[in-house]
Design an enzyme around this catalytic site. Structure first.
Site, PDB file in Angstrom:
ATOM      1  CD  GLU A  38      33.666 -57.864  34.355  1.00 60.95           C
ATOM      2  OE1 GLU A  38      33.476 -57.863  35.607  1.00 60.95           O
ATOM      3  OE2 GLU A  38      32.864 -57.343  33.558  1.00 60.95           O
ATOM      4  CE  LYS A 108      29.092 -58.246  32.908  1.00 51.81           C
ATOM      5  NZ  LYS A 108      29.976 -57.267  33.601  1.00 51.81           N
ATOM      6  CB  CYS A 141      31.045 -59.335  36.674  1.00 54.55           C
ATOM      7  SG  CYS A 141      31.158 -58.352  38.195  1.00 54.55           S
TER       8      CYS A 141
HETATM    9  C1  ACM Z   1      30.334 -55.845  36.809  1.00 50.56           C
HETATM   10  O1  ACM Z   1      29.535 -56.534  36.158  1.00 50.56           O
HETATM   11  N1  ACM Z   1      31.601 -55.792  36.499  1.00 50.56           N
HETATM   12  C2  ACM Z   1      29.883 -55.071  37.970  1.00 50.56           C
END
Ligand code: ACM
Length: 262
Positions: A38, A108, A141
């Site tokens: 990420e 995301k 993530c």
């Molecule tokens: C995250 O979602 N980077 C902890």
């Protein structure tokens, strides 16, 4: 197919150094699918929205050019995180790149902690990308914390989950063994290492990038504190067989009339 990850140690705000780091570790590797962490080019711990905006890019920016070049050199489909600018919004996104072009962007949907201060949450449905005979689903993530994410990707037919990450909590790697098992999908979690002390925050990223098999086996596990690259051969057809014995199919056996999703 040969799938793998590059576990890097990004330097905050130094995109070109972070690109170089990936090139250095990938060397002359050829592969089918490569996952980078990420926000691998920018670093993670922004201290203001303006800083995040300044490091964000449109989908045809330097990061996508770098990823197209990486895909060309390695022959791989590449999935990697970036800070995406689109109009007045910035998103914590991942590009998927194949054959000289950006084939998609995932934004995301589950933002972690102060990401909520800089990023807009993803506004597009989960989807899979059918490339070179493989169905790839993407999550980023903290999306792992919501089992609906992987379940949705599995229901969409994903063979493998590309999972760029900047993990700071210690749970994901072991949770992924269960998520992959109960959905019978493969996953590549590409995490970063290092420490970022910025503003009030002090994050140590947990490394431990992992390739998880459809049956919950861990096929590759990176150290917690070293840059690391690894690739394994997988047979994605295993993910297409959702039977666990003659009588049980993990998708068809679901009792959706008894579940509460809201
Ligand atoms: C995250 O979602 N980077 C902890």
């Amino acid at each position: 197919m040969k799938v793998g990850y590059v576990q890097t140690s990004p330097i905050f705000g130094e995109k070109h150094k972070n690109f170089e780091q990936v090139y250095k570790f990938i060397g002359k590797t050829k592969a089918d699918l490569i996952i980078l962490p990420e926000l691998f080019a920018t670093g993670y711990t922004f201290i203001s929205k303006n800083e995040a905006i300044a490091l964000s890019e449109k989908k045809d920016g330097d990061t996508s050019q770098f990823l197209i070049e990486l895909a060309r050199k390695t022959g791989a489909i590449v999935v990697a995180g970036f800070a995406e600018k689109d109009g007045d919004h910035i998103y914590n996104s991942s590009l998927i790149v194949s054959d000289d072009e950006v084939v998609g962007i995932y934004r995301k949907i589950h933002l972690y902690y102060k990401e909520k201060l800089w990023f807009s949450s993803g506004n597009k449905p989960l989807k899979t990308y059918d490339l070179k005979g493989v169905k790839i689903g993407i999550m980023i993530c903290f999306d792992w914390f919501f089992p609906e994410t992987i379940r949705s990707l599995a229901l969409l037919g994903a063979d493998i989950i590309a999972h760029p990450a900047n993990l700071v909590l210690p749970y994901c790697q072991r949770a992924m063994t269960n998520h992959c098992l109960v959905n019978r999908v493969f996953a590549v979690t590409s995490n970063r290492i290092g420490n970022e002390v910025r503003g009030e925050d002090n994050f140590t990223f947990t490394g431990g990038s992992q390739i998880t098999s459809f049956n919950g086996d861990v096929l590759s596990s990176a150290p917690p504190d070293k840059v690391y690259v690894d690739f394994v051969e997988i047979d994605v057809t295993h993910a297409r067989n959702k039977n666990i014995n003659k009588y049980n199919n993990i998708i068809e056996d679901r009792r959706t009339e008894f579940y509460f999703l809201k």
